[in-house]
Write an enzyme that holds these catalytic residues in place. Structure first.
Site, PDB file in Angstrom:
ATOM      1  N   GLY A  31       0.826  -1.198   0.000  1.00 10.01           N
ATOM      2  CA  GLY A  31       0.000   0.000   0.000  1.00 10.01           C
ATOM      3  C   GLY A  31       0.856   1.241   0.000  1.00 10.01           C
ATOM      4  N   GLY A  33       0.363   5.750   0.122  1.00 11.60           N
ATOM      5  CA  GLY A  33      -0.480   6.930   0.162  1.00 11.60           C
ATOM      6  C   GLY A  33       0.365   8.182   0.120  1.00 11.60           C
ATOM      7  N   GLY A  34      -0.260   9.302   0.479  1.00 12.78           N
ATOM      8  CA  GLY A  34       0.445  10.566   0.407  1.00 12.78           C
ATOM      9  C   GLY A  34       1.515  10.727   1.463  1.00 12.78           C
ATOM     10  N   MET A  35       1.412  10.003   2.579  1.00 14.36           N
ATOM     11  CA  MET A  35       2.322  10.198   3.700  1.00 14.36           C
ATOM     12  C   MET A  35       3.156   8.963   4.027  1.00 14.36           C
ATOM     13  SD  MET A  35       2.245  13.195   4.960  1.00 14.36           S
ATOM     14  CE  MET A  35       1.355  14.601   4.353  1.00 14.36           C
ATOM     15  N   VAL A  38       3.303   1.077   2.930  1.00 16.35           N
ATOM     16  CA  VAL A  38       3.092  -0.069   3.816  1.00 16.35           C
ATOM     17  C   VAL A  38       3.664  -1.317   3.151  1.00 16.35           C
ATOM     18  CG1 VAL A  38       1.415  -1.437   5.104  1.00 16.35           C
ATOM     19  CG2 VAL A  38       1.004   1.008   4.700  1.00 16.35           C
ATOM     20  N   LYS A  53       4.475   0.112   8.354  1.00 14.81           N
ATOM     21  CA  LYS A  53       4.229   1.388   7.673  1.00 14.81           C
ATOM     22  C   LYS A  53       5.436   2.276   7.876  1.00 14.81           C
ATOM     23  CE  LYS A  53       0.269   3.339   7.405  1.00 14.81           C
ATOM     24  NZ  LYS A  53      -1.024   4.003   7.651  1.00 14.81           N
ATOM     25  N   ASP A 147     -10.049  10.569  10.284  1.00 17.31           N
ATOM     26  CA  ASP A 147      -9.961  10.185   8.865  1.00 17.31           C
ATOM     27  C   ASP A 147     -10.628   8.832   8.652  1.00 17.31           C
ATOM     28  OD1 ASP A 147      -9.345  10.538   6.200  1.00 17.31           O
ATOM     29  OD2 ASP A 147      -7.321   9.748   6.370  1.00 17.31           O
TER      30      ASP A 147
END
Length: 334
Positions: A31, A33-35, A38, A53, A147
């Protein structure tokens, strides 16, 4: 406006498969994402498979974010709840913040919605109950997620045919408040995912657990209708809708639903936090009440009430058999 990334997106760790990070060997990227990114990883100390992560290096260099990340990771790890992803360890290795947690074999709620589309109300309620239970447990520990969205709800195999899915709420160690407090977001930028952002998040007001309830209401709406409640062509129009537009009715896309379900979801999506339910579980309780008794699934005989044994008026109540009597343990002695 990009809700999930700061103005200049940080550089995420890449090409690390096969590397060791703090006792974990990274095996596969699962995975991004923006930050953070994973990985599925092997815990070299205990021999188990975990999810690791890794956060962008820029985040570790921000002292405010680093301290808050560690604090919120410890808080999340301290919550022992069956529907909150277990956090095993959080720390820093070679300038990169990492979070080790349970590896869940399966997808997330986003994949489930994309695959199955609108789901039956009974299934939606069963899924919502698990998320609500996790959120209320976090709120009891003064931890607000901020979130809640389908991509942050992991779906594992359940225990039996009556509980086919087991959900885990993830990403408590990276709540979006950390980013805003550390100055990693620009003035006026929304932190969170716009499709599920509560009005008070957009307007910059103080947040509590009721903002998570609003997001859960958006998720429930999407489970039932197949799309989030507000869909607009621009981020600005979407912000305006969350702040000002009433939620669209559920009976349009789902005329099979009881009318009371529409009213229950609309209350969870109220613009003012004080007009929502006192807790996420209360929201789901009202949702269950709105759909009435669960129908017989056909997998076994329908449940019937056990009739009372008739007794003559005034007849004494018989003593219970010995095996049904109370068990009294003797006092403990040294």
């Amino acid at each position: 406006m990009i809700p999930d990334e700061p103005p200049s997106a940080p550089s995420l760790p890449a090409g690390l498969v096969g590397r060791k990070v703090a006792g974990y060997r990274l095996e596969k990227e699962i995975g991004r994402g923006g930050m953070a990114v994973v990985y599925r990883a092997k815990d070299l100390r205990l021999g188990r498979t975990v999810a690791v992560k890794l956060l962008a290096p820029e985040l570790a260099r921000n002292e405010v974010f680093r301290q808050r990340f560690m604090h919120e990771s410890e808080a999340a790890a301290g919550i022992d709840h069956p529907h909150i992803i277990p956090v095993f360890e959080a720390g820093e290795h070679d300038g990169i913040l990492y979070l080790a947690m349970r590896f869940v074999e399966g997808g997330d709620l986003r994949a489930l919605i994309n695959r199955d589309g609108p789901v039956p109300i009974e299934r939606a309620t069963r899924l919502a109950l698990q998320i609500a239970s996790a959120l209320d447990a976090a709120h009891d520990h003064e931890l607000v997620h901020r979130d809640v969205k389908p991509g942050n709800v992991l779906v594992a195999a359940g225990t039996d045919s009556e509980h086919p899915e087991h959900l885990y709420l993830a990403d408590f160690g990276l709540t979006k408040k950390s980013l805003s407090l550390s100055g990693l977001t620009s003035v006026g930028q929304i932190v969170g995912t716009l499709d599920y952002a509560a009005p008070e998040q957009i307007s910059g007001k103080p947040l509590d657990g009721r903002c998570d309830q609003y997001s859960l209401g958006c998720v429930v709406y999407e489970l039932l209708a197949g799309t989030p409640p507000f869909r607009r062509e621009s981020d600005l129009a979407l912000l305006w809708a969350h702040l000002n537009d009433p939620p669209p009715g559920l009976l349009g896309p789902r005329p099979d639903l009881p009318e009371a379900v529409e009213a229950v979801v609309a209350r969870a999506l109220a613009k003012e936090p004080g007009e929502r339910y006192p807790s996420c579980l209360r929201f789901v309780d009202e949702l269950r009440a709105a759909i009435g008794p669960a129908p017989w699934s056909g997998s076994g005989p329908p449940t019937r009430a056990v009739p009372a044994v008739a007794r003559a008026p005034g007849a004494p109540v018989p003593e219970p058999p010995a095996w049904a009597g109370p068990v009294v343990h003797p006092p403990f002695r040294d």
